[in-house]
Write an enzyme that holds these catalytic residues in place. Sequence first.
Site, PDB file in Angstrom:
ATOM      1  N   CYS B 169       0.660  -1.379  -6.435  1.00  0.00           N
ATOM      2  CA  CYS B 169       2.172  -0.738  -5.830  1.00  0.00           C
ATOM      3  C   CYS B 169       2.667  -1.436  -4.780  1.00  0.00           C
ATOM      4  O   CYS B 169       3.976  -1.073  -4.484  1.00  0.00           O
ATOM      5  CB  CYS B 169       1.753   0.732  -5.667  1.00  0.00           C
ATOM      6  SG  CYS B 169       0.985   1.795  -6.709  1.00  0.00           S
ATOM      7  N   HIS B 308       6.335   3.200   2.643  1.00  0.00           N
ATOM      8  CA  HIS B 308       5.716   3.202   1.334  1.00  0.00           C
ATOM      9  C   HIS B 308       5.941   4.681   1.056  1.00  0.00           C
ATOM     10  O   HIS B 308       6.172   5.018  -0.352  1.00  0.00           O
ATOM     11  CB  HIS B 308       4.039   2.947   1.239  1.00  0.00           C
ATOM     12  CG  HIS B 308       3.801   2.670  -0.120  1.00  0.00           C
ATOM     13  ND1 HIS B 308       4.238   1.948  -1.073  1.00  0.00           N
ATOM     14  CD2 HIS B 308       2.537   3.174  -0.590  1.00  0.00           C
ATOM     15  CE1 HIS B 308       3.445   1.984  -2.130  1.00  0.00           C
ATOM     16  NE2 HIS B 308       2.570   2.846  -1.844  1.00  0.00           N
ATOM     17  N   GLU B 319      -0.174   6.071   6.672  1.00  0.00           N
ATOM     18  CA  GLU B 319       0.833   5.136   6.955  1.00  0.00           C
ATOM     19  C   GLU B 319       1.538   5.220   8.330  1.00  0.00           C
ATOM     20  O   GLU B 319       1.707   4.407   9.058  1.00  0.00           O
ATOM     21  CB  GLU B 319       2.089   5.071   5.963  1.00  0.00           C
ATOM     22  CG  GLU B 319       3.076   4.099   6.008  1.00  0.00           C
ATOM     23  CD  GLU B 319       3.974   4.098   4.761  1.00  0.00           C
ATOM     24  OE1 GLU B 319       4.100   5.061   3.988  1.00  0.00           O
ATOM     25  OE2 GLU B 319       4.755   3.162   4.806  1.00  0.00           O
ATOM     26  N   LYS B 340      11.410   7.084  -2.097  1.00  0.00           N
ATOM     27  CA  LYS B 340      10.464   7.691  -3.232  1.00  0.00           C
ATOM     28  C   LYS B 340      10.773   9.360  -3.235  1.00  0.00           C
ATOM     29  O   LYS B 340      10.366   9.803  -4.460  1.00  0.00           O
ATOM     30  CB  LYS B 340       9.106   7.567  -2.800  1.00  0.00           C
ATOM     31  CG  LYS B 340       8.820   6.052  -3.061  1.00  0.00           C
ATOM     32  CD  LYS B 340       7.142   6.013  -2.962  1.00  0.00           C
ATOM     33  CE  LYS B 340       6.644   4.383  -3.346  1.00  0.00           C
ATOM     34  NZ  LYS B 340       7.073   3.686  -2.220  1.00  0.00           N
ATOM     35  N   HIS B 345       7.629   7.215  -7.462  1.00  0.00           N
ATOM     36  CA  HIS B 345       6.926   5.925  -7.096  1.00  0.00           C
ATOM     37  C   HIS B 345       6.823   5.209  -8.342  1.00  0.00           C
ATOM     38  O   HIS B 345       6.417   5.470  -9.220  1.00  0.00           O
ATOM     39  CB  HIS B 345       5.531   6.396  -6.949  1.00  0.00           C
ATOM     40  CG  HIS B 345       4.469   5.335  -6.373  1.00  0.00           C
ATOM     41  ND1 HIS B 345       5.318   4.069  -6.129  1.00  0.00           N
ATOM     42  CD2 HIS B 345       3.389   5.029  -5.832  1.00  0.00           C
ATOM     43  CE1 HIS B 345       4.279   3.287  -5.685  1.00  0.00           C
ATOM     44  NE2 HIS B 345       3.153   3.841  -5.577  1.00  0.00           N
ATOM     45  N   PHE B 404      -2.976   0.226  -4.690  1.00  0.00           N
ATOM     46  CA  PHE B 404      -4.294   0.723  -4.953  1.00  0.00           C
ATOM     47  C   PHE B 404      -5.147  -0.743  -5.048  1.00  0.00           C
ATOM     48  O   PHE B 404      -4.750  -1.721  -5.395  1.00  0.00           O
ATOM     49  CB  PHE B 404      -4.538   1.017  -6.598  1.00  0.00           C
ATOM     50  CG  PHE B 404      -4.021   2.768  -6.609  1.00  0.00           C
ATOM     51  CD1 PHE B 404      -3.901   3.426  -5.450  1.00  0.00           C
ATOM     52  CD2 PHE B 404      -4.060   3.296  -7.889  1.00  0.00           C
ATOM     53  CE1 PHE B 404      -3.764   4.781  -5.812  1.00  0.00           C
ATOM     54  CE2 PHE B 404      -3.749   4.683  -8.100  1.00  0.00           C
ATOM     55  CZ  PHE B 404      -3.485   5.295  -6.977  1.00  0.00           C
TER      56      PHE B 404
END
Lengths: 78, 416
Positions: B169, B308, B319, B340, B345, B404
């Site tokens: 991602c 993110h 985050e 997002k 996502h 990930f």
Amino acid sequence: MSQDLFATFTELLTEEFGVPEDDIKPEATFEALGLDSLDVVELTLVLEEKTGVKLEDEELEDVKTVQDAIDKVAEKQA
Amino acid sequence: MKQVVVTGMGLISPAGRGLDDAWNGALSGKTGAAVDDDLVAMGTPVTICCRVPSFDPDQELGRGAARRLDRFTHLAVIEAREALQHSGLVDGSDEEKITGADRDRVGVLLGSGIGGAETWASEYPNYIEKGPKRTSPMFIPKMLSNTGAGTVAMRSGARGPNMTVNTACAAGASAIHIGRDLIRSGAADVVIAGGVEAGITGLAVSAFAQMGALSKNPDPNTASRPFDVDRNGFVIGEGSAVVILESAEHAAARGATTYATVAGAGASADAHHATAPPEDGGGAILAIRRAVEESGIDPSDIGHLNAHGTSTPLNDAAEAKAVRAVFGDHTDRIAVTSTKGVTGHTLGAAGAIEAIFAIMAMREGLVPPTANLVNQDPAIAFDVVSGSPREVDLRAVLSTSMGFGGQNAALVFTPA
């Protein structure tokens, strides 16, 4: 028979491969129609779905034009 | 050190197609999530996703080319084209062939987390049901994740370094990072860089759902809600975003319009877990710090963060801690958003889509709101923009991405 097969090839080449119908003639080579070797193998798969005839890799070696392919299929159907 | 600037942008995302529409979609704060008929028909555990506006690959790429390529490559091609046209590197005689630079010195660097997911999904059943002899000869070239970058080169004529980067991602951001470095190193004058993903398949959606990563909220209008106390997972999206990176000298020599400077880029790993971030922010702290330090700006110049912000409980909390670890009290003066909420996502495309949104925010002095944020999680100490866009005078902006595998990327942009 040959006429039917020409119609079948025309349909496959226009619908599956985006070849303009006017370009499709019996003497046209697949290369000239924009198909590479991978496309020709792919063509044999969709052809088998349509006609039940499977052209094997070794049978494709001397298939250059639409008519070559029609002849091979006709031969196998006979 | 060579300055690297952005001279073109193109994107298609669930917020809209084309730079203007997508940016307006982000500003609208309206979610792009919807119940998906295909997913409903497949009976997946979650049936909400964020699709891009529909487009006809046959018309956009030509029937012959479109059928040879996976959907992710369709998306890569149309957005590389938009970005090239925006940059002026194509002159209109051909809509994709580069005329404004030495093609041998134009690189392509795309990020993708999955590659040809739809090709896997459609071909594997053929292999099982019809047998090995019915396997399509197109399967490998369609599925390979480097086909997007390879196809962009074939269509544009770019013969510089050509690579695909996968940091899941974070891939779209990593591609911009490495693309910039190719220019800095002298290996290219121009790099077509970005991220692309088209991974909304039954298998992928089911697997993400089984992990507990996807929102279980049945209402598409509130499912993707970054930073909200009621967030419970992400909504899967798809998209493609491409920027044209160029050395400042090359851009100046051809009189190109410049939209931003890629001032800093940072990368790191959590070295922690396959999918979960460390609670304290872990490696993301390093990536952000590296990007800010490399940019040479004062950290207090960062006025906006496009986070993110996936809308998963773990990500958003970690985050916020990572950002505070870097910026301390200045964190309270950073206008934070997660787009997002609108786009869902988009996995490997996200870092590039959000880089463009961060650049647009800086250029327009306008930070898009985080969609669906009603009750901000008290554990997230961020000044989150919500409700409507906020006007902010911006000297520098930050975009963060966490993949990930614990792979993190951060980008800092300043005005060109």
